[in-house]
Design a protein around this motif. Structure first.
Motif, PDB file in Angstrom:
ATOM      1  N   ALA A 171       0.808  -1.219   0.000  1.00  0.00           N
ATOM      2  CA  ALA A 171       0.000   0.000   0.000  1.00  0.00           C
ATOM      3  C   ALA A 171       0.842   1.270   0.000  1.00  0.00           C
ATOM      4  CB  ALA A 171      -0.935  -0.010   1.211  1.00  0.00           C
ATOM      5  N   LEU A 172       2.127   1.148   0.298  1.00  0.00           N
ATOM      6  CA  LEU A 172       3.007   2.321   0.322  1.00  0.00           C
ATOM      7  C   LEU A 172       3.411   2.720  -1.097  1.00  0.00           C
ATOM      8  CD1 LEU A 172       5.338   1.334   3.315  1.00  0.00           C
ATOM      9  CD2 LEU A 172       3.512   3.049   3.317  1.00  0.00           C
ATOM     10  N   PRO A 173       3.786   3.991  -1.301  1.00  0.00           N
ATOM     11  CA  PRO A 173       4.278   4.410  -2.624  1.00  0.00           C
ATOM     12  C   PRO A 173       5.459   3.548  -3.061  1.00  0.00           C
ATOM     13  CG  PRO A 173       3.855   6.315  -1.243  1.00  0.00           C
ATOM     14  CD  PRO A 173       3.716   5.122  -0.352  1.00  0.00           C
ATOM     15  N   GLN A 174       5.411   3.112  -4.320  1.00  0.00           N
ATOM     16  CA  GLN A 174       6.422   2.204  -4.850  1.00  0.00           C
ATOM     17  C   GLN A 174       7.360   2.945  -5.804  1.00  0.00           C
ATOM     18  OE1 GLN A 174       5.998  -1.525  -4.017  1.00  0.00           O
ATOM     19  NE2 GLN A 174       4.895  -0.316  -2.475  1.00  0.00           N
ATOM     20  N   GLU A 214      10.790  -3.495  -8.263  1.00  0.00           N
ATOM     21  CA  GLU A 214       9.858  -2.508  -7.740  1.00  0.00           C
ATOM     22  C   GLU A 214       9.629  -2.777  -6.260  1.00  0.00           C
ATOM     23  OE1 GLU A 214       6.291  -1.876 -10.326  1.00  0.00           O
ATOM     24  OE2 GLU A 214       7.321  -3.373 -11.580  1.00  0.00           O
ATOM     25  N   GLY A 215       9.480  -1.696  -5.495  1.00  0.00           N
ATOM     26  CA  GLY A 215       9.233  -1.850  -4.076  1.00  0.00           C
ATOM     27  C   GLY A 215       9.274  -0.515  -3.369  1.00  0.00           C
ATOM     28  N   VAL A 216       9.391  -0.587  -2.063  1.00  0.00           N
ATOM     29  CA  VAL A 216       9.395   0.602  -1.221  1.00  0.00           C
ATOM     30  C   VAL A 216      10.837   1.066  -1.030  1.00  0.00           C
ATOM     31  CG1 VAL A 216       8.707   1.574   0.992  1.00  0.00           C
ATOM     32  CG2 VAL A 216       7.378  -0.298  -0.019  1.00  0.00           C
ATOM     33  N   PRO A 217      11.157   2.311  -1.331  1.00  0.00           N
ATOM     34  CA  PRO A 217      12.509   2.796  -1.042  1.00  0.00           C
ATOM     35  C   PRO A 217      12.835   2.589   0.444  1.00  0.00           C
ATOM     36  CG  PRO A 217      11.330   4.369  -2.404  1.00  0.00           C
ATOM     37  CD  PRO A 217      10.323   3.349  -1.973  1.00  0.00           C
ATOM     38  N   LEU A 218      13.980   2.013   0.715  1.00  0.00           N
ATOM     39  CA  LEU A 218      14.367   1.772   2.098  1.00  0.00           C
ATOM     40  C   LEU A 218      14.400   3.074   2.888  1.00  0.00           C
ATOM     41  CD1 LEU A 218      15.380  -0.041   4.381  1.00  0.00           C
ATOM     42  CD2 LEU A 218      17.686   0.126   3.381  1.00  0.00           C
ATOM     43  N   SER A 219      14.797   4.166   2.248  1.00  0.00           N
ATOM     44  CA  SER A 219      14.859   5.452   2.938  1.00  0.00           C
ATOM     45  C   SER A 219      13.497   5.859   3.488  1.00  0.00           C
ATOM     46  CB  SER A 219      15.383   6.525   1.991  1.00  0.00           C
ATOM     47  OG  SER A 219      14.535   6.652   0.857  1.00  0.00           O
ATOM     48  N   VAL A 257      18.158   1.761  -3.571  1.00  0.00           N
ATOM     49  CA  VAL A 257      18.089   0.665  -2.599  1.00  0.00           C
ATOM     50  C   VAL A 257      16.622   0.482  -2.220  1.00  0.00           C
ATOM     51  CG1 VAL A 257      18.799  -0.174  -0.334  1.00  0.00           C
ATOM     52  CG2 VAL A 257      20.414   1.120  -1.754  1.00  0.00           C
ATOM     53  N   LEU A 258      16.092  -0.694  -2.490  1.00  0.00           N
ATOM     54  CA  LEU A 258      14.670  -0.955  -2.297  1.00  0.00           C
ATOM     55  C   LEU A 258      14.411  -2.114  -1.354  1.00  0.00           C
ATOM     56  CD1 LEU A 258      13.302  -0.936  -5.987  1.00  0.00           C
ATOM     57  CD2 LEU A 258      13.328   0.981  -4.371  1.00  0.00           C
ATOM     58  N   VAL A 259      13.293  -2.038  -0.651  1.00  0.00           N
ATOM     59  CA  VAL A 259      12.659  -3.211  -0.061  1.00  0.00           C
ATOM     60  C   VAL A 259      11.733  -3.716  -1.167  1.00  0.00           C
ATOM     61  CG1 VAL A 259      11.087  -4.043   1.720  1.00  0.00           C
ATOM     62  CG2 VAL A 259      12.866  -2.386   2.294  1.00  0.00           C
ATOM     63  N   ALA A 260      12.222  -4.679  -1.926  1.00  0.00           N
ATOM     64  CA  ALA A 260      11.599  -5.054  -3.195  1.00  0.00           C
ATOM     65  C   ALA A 260      10.477  -6.067  -3.006  1.00  0.00           C
ATOM     66  CB  ALA A 260      12.645  -5.618  -4.141  1.00  0.00           C
ATOM     67  N   ALA A 290      21.061  -1.907  -5.779  1.00  0.00           N
ATOM     68  CA  ALA A 290      21.416  -1.895  -7.199  1.00  0.00           C
ATOM     69  C   ALA A 290      22.914  -1.777  -7.473  1.00  0.00           C
ATOM     70  CB  ALA A 290      20.657  -0.783  -7.912  1.00  0.00           C
ATOM     71  N   PRO A 291      23.685  -0.919  -6.770  1.00  0.00           N
ATOM     72  CA  PRO A 291      25.077  -0.721  -7.164  1.00  0.00           C
ATOM     73  C   PRO A 291      26.055  -1.743  -6.572  1.00  0.00           C
ATOM     74  CG  PRO A 291      24.555   0.790  -5.403  1.00  0.00           C
ATOM     75  CD  PRO A 291      23.288   0.038  -5.705  1.00  0.00           C
ATOM     76  N   MET A 292      25.540  -2.779  -5.912  1.00  0.00           N
ATOM     77  CA  MET A 292      26.429  -3.741  -5.256  1.00  0.00           C
ATOM     78  C   MET A 292      26.165  -5.162  -5.752  1.00  0.00           C
ATOM     79  SD  MET A 292      26.599  -2.387  -1.315  1.00  0.00           S
ATOM     80  CE  MET A 292      27.159  -0.721  -0.955  1.00  0.00           C
ATOM     81  N   TYR A 293      27.141  -6.045  -5.518  1.00  0.00           N
ATOM     82  CA  TYR A 293      26.965  -7.454  -5.863  1.00  0.00           C
ATOM     83  C   TYR A 293      25.715  -8.005  -5.182  1.00  0.00           C
ATOM     84  CZ  TYR A 293      31.466  -7.874  -8.229  1.00  0.00           C
ATOM     85  OH  TYR A 293      32.505  -7.735  -9.118  1.00  0.00           O
ATOM     86  N   PHE A 294      25.135  -9.032  -5.805  1.00  0.00           N
ATOM     87  CA  PHE A 294      23.814  -9.503  -5.404  1.00  0.00           C
ATOM     88  C   PHE A 294      23.782 -10.110  -4.000  1.00  0.00           C
ATOM     89  CE2 PHE A 294      19.783 -11.743  -7.054  1.00  0.00           C
ATOM     90  CZ  PHE A 294      19.040 -10.580  -6.947  1.00  0.00           C
ATOM     91  N   TYR A 295      24.930 -10.508  -3.450  1.00  0.00           N
ATOM     92  CA  TYR A 295      24.906 -11.041  -2.086  1.00  0.00           C
ATOM     93  C   TYR A 295      24.486  -9.977  -1.075  1.00  0.00           C
ATOM     94  CZ  TYR A 295      29.617  -9.027  -1.199  1.00  0.00           C
ATOM     95  OH  TYR A 295      30.694  -8.172  -1.029  1.00  0.00           O
TER      96      TYR A 295
END
Length: 237
Positions: free
Chosen positions: A103-106, A127-132, A170-173, A194-199
């Motif tokens: 329900a939050l802005p995505q 797509e998801g909620v910005p962590l910020s 950076v997202l809570v995807a 996004a800017p870091m390795y997937f781990y």
């Protein structure tokens, strides 16, 4: 004189049947491909959840991704039982259901997914909620310096500095490749950095705790880089 074109078109019945059968099989393959791919992804994902050795990560997957868990079997969660907690050095600890997060802005972030094992899937949309946004809603205290992430597999963890966690990419995807995150993909909610390795993009995210220092994550304990920047990534924070 015999028309060679007619000979080819009227060729031996067996040859024509073989040709038509081949064309029909090819067409059927094109029609069935999405279903076969989806079935393979589900099967591979299910097997990988019971494979702590990680050997299933060597198997090819049509999407280009590899599924891997450090915890063996991980029971899935859905909208009925998923919870994400925000705690630590915040003024307003909170618990979010899956419906509340939806329900939050995505926001939408498209980036390359790259693993230290060498595989890479370019231009992947998340797509998801910005962590910020979640951090701001919690009210981060002045002494905070980092954010620690925990997962409902009971094993995996990750960390970012507070400045890194506040980046817009950076997202809570909740979605990947324009579909809800599946369980093998780390759903229903995962981190995407996004800017870091997937781990660094922890799967099966269940806890976000604001801390006064960076706490090394699961793979950092085995010598991985705490920051994990991709080569050529914008490191500005």
């Amino acid at each position: 004189m015999t028309d060679s074109r007619d000979d080819a078109e009227n060729g031996p019945p067996i040859a024509r049947r073989v040709m038509l059968s081949t064309l029909a099989a090819g067409a059927a393959g094109l029609v069935a491909a999405p279903y076969l791919q989806g079935g393979w992804e589900k099967a591979l994902g299910a097997v990988s959840q019971n494979d702590p050795s990680g050997l299933t990560g060597l198997l090819p997957d049509p999407s280009g991704f590899r599924y891997f868990s450090v915890a063996g079997s991980v029971p899935p969660k859905d909208r009925t039982n998923y919870r994400l907690t925000i705690d630590g050095l915040v003024d307003r600890p909170a618990t979010y259901t899956l419906d509340a997060l939806r329900a939050l802005p995505q926001a939408r972030v498209v980036g390359d997914v790259e693993c230290t094992d060498g595989w890479r899937v370019p231009d992947t949309p998340f797509e998801g909620v910005p962590l910020s946004r979640l951090l701001d809603a919690g009210g981060v205290r002045p002494e905070a310096r980092a954010v620690r992430f925990t997962c409902f597999d009971g094993v995996y963890s990750e960390s970012l500095t507070l400045a890194q966690a506040r980046r817009s990419d950076v997202l809570v995807a909740l979605r990947m490749q324009d579909r809800p995150l599946s369980h093998p993909q780390g759903g229903p909610v995962r981190l995407y950095v996004a800017p870091m390795y997937f781990y660094k993009s922890a799967k099966w995210l269940s806890g976000i705790s604001v801390t006064d220092k960076v706490v090394p994550g699961y793979w950092e304990e085995y010598g991985y880089d705490v920051d994990g920047w991709l080569d050529g990534a914008d490191r500005s924070v």
